[in-house]
Design a protein around this motif. Structure first.
Motif, PDB file in Angstrom:
ATOM      1  N   ASP A 160      -6.199 -42.742   8.525  1.00  0.00           N
ATOM      2  CA  ASP A 160      -7.231 -42.430   7.337  1.00  0.00           C
ATOM      3  C   ASP A 160      -6.043 -42.687   5.936  1.00  0.00           C
ATOM      4  O   ASP A 160      -4.894 -42.635   6.224  1.00  0.00           O
ATOM      5  CB  ASP A 160      -7.391 -40.895   7.260  1.00  0.00           C
ATOM      6  N   SER A 185      -2.329 -40.698  10.555  1.00  0.00           N
ATOM      7  CA  SER A 185      -3.293 -40.867  11.801  1.00  0.00           C
ATOM      8  C   SER A 185      -3.183 -39.772  12.472  1.00  0.00           C
ATOM      9  O   SER A 185      -2.053 -39.015  12.959  1.00  0.00           O
ATOM     10  CB  SER A 185      -2.695 -42.330  12.573  1.00  0.00           C
ATOM     11  N   PHE A 189      -5.543 -41.126   1.946  1.00  0.00           N
ATOM     12  CA  PHE A 189      -6.322 -40.511   0.968  1.00  0.00           C
ATOM     13  C   PHE A 189      -5.478 -40.461  -0.125  1.00  0.00           C
ATOM     14  O   PHE A 189      -4.394 -40.610  -0.325  1.00  0.00           O
ATOM     15  CB  PHE A 189      -5.895 -38.905   1.357  1.00  0.00           C
ATOM     16  N   THR A 213      -9.179 -32.374   6.452  1.00  0.00           N
ATOM     17  CA  THR A 213      -8.748 -33.416   7.311  1.00  0.00           C
ATOM     18  C   THR A 213      -7.176 -33.785   7.044  1.00  0.00           C
ATOM     19  O   THR A 213      -6.528 -34.086   8.096  1.00  0.00           O
ATOM     20  CB  THR A 213      -9.717 -34.416   7.062  1.00  0.00           C
ATOM     21  N   LYS A 214      -6.936 -34.026   5.603  1.00  0.00           N
ATOM     22  CA  LYS A 214      -5.624 -34.474   5.495  1.00  0.00           C
ATOM     23  C   LYS A 214      -4.634 -33.542   5.933  1.00  0.00           C
ATOM     24  O   LYS A 214      -3.664 -34.087   6.637  1.00  0.00           O
ATOM     25  CB  LYS A 214      -5.367 -34.474   4.070  1.00  0.00           C
ATOM     26  N   GLU A 273      -7.354 -42.417  14.964  1.00  0.00           N
ATOM     27  CA  GLU A 273      -7.759 -42.500  13.518  1.00  0.00           C
ATOM     28  C   GLU A 273      -6.879 -42.823  12.619  1.00  0.00           C
ATOM     29  O   GLU A 273      -5.903 -42.014  12.385  1.00  0.00           O
ATOM     30  CB  GLU A 273      -8.942 -41.680  13.410  1.00  0.00           C
ATOM     31  N   GLU A 319      -4.550 -33.655   9.958  1.00  0.00           N
ATOM     32  CA  GLU A 319      -3.809 -34.784  10.410  1.00  0.00           C
ATOM     33  C   GLU A 319      -2.224 -34.680  10.010  1.00  0.00           C
ATOM     34  O   GLU A 319      -1.412 -35.065  11.162  1.00  0.00           O
ATOM     35  CB  GLU A 319      -4.403 -36.140   9.569  1.00  0.00           C
TER      36      GLU A 319
END
Length: 140
Positions: A38, A32, A40, A59-60, A36, A63
């Protein structure tokens, strides 16, 4: 075994959890950032009592840099039971040559076609799992 004959779910031992983690071809990492959450999918390998996976910039990785606390989950089944294992811990990118060479020897092979040139290790703070018998006969 019918639905009424099934035993309740049982907690897996830590050794059973690691056995399942070592055999699973992939898992899901939940992270997070900025409010948000997520999830994966990642291909991983166990390295002692840590998990290693490859990823790319995106993104991963962003984060995980912002907030390193993660959860990692696998689930599966065999002929007699289903199981789920959840690892909570800290994810950290690593890039030292010796660590990367050791990780490459584990044989992490991403399924996704994009280049995965970044390495991440999850160091667990908690490893828990549960299993339950599957119904093998007709339902009552």
């Amino acid at each position: 075994m019918t639905e009424t004959e099934r035993q309740p779910s049982r907690q897996l031992t830590e050794d059973e959890c690691w056995e399942h983690l070592s055999r699973a071809p992939y898992g899901r990492i939940a992270s997070s950032a900025a409010g948000e959450i997520d999830i994966f999918p990642v291909n991983h390998r166990t390295d002692g009592h840590s998990l290693v996976f490859r990823t790319s910039a995106g993104t991963k990785l962003v984060e995980l840099t912002i907030r390193s606390s993660v959860a990692f989950e696998i689930d599966g089944h065999d002929d007699r039971e289903a199981f789920s294992v959840v690892v909570k811990g800290t994810a950290e990118e690593f890039d030292r040559d010796a660590e990367v060479r050791d990780a490459e020897r584990l044989g992490v092979r991403p399924w996704a076609p994009e280049e995965k040139d970044r390495w991440v290790r999850i160091t667990p703070t908690s490893v828990q799992g549960r299993a339950f018998d599957l119904v093998t006969g007709p339902s009552s």
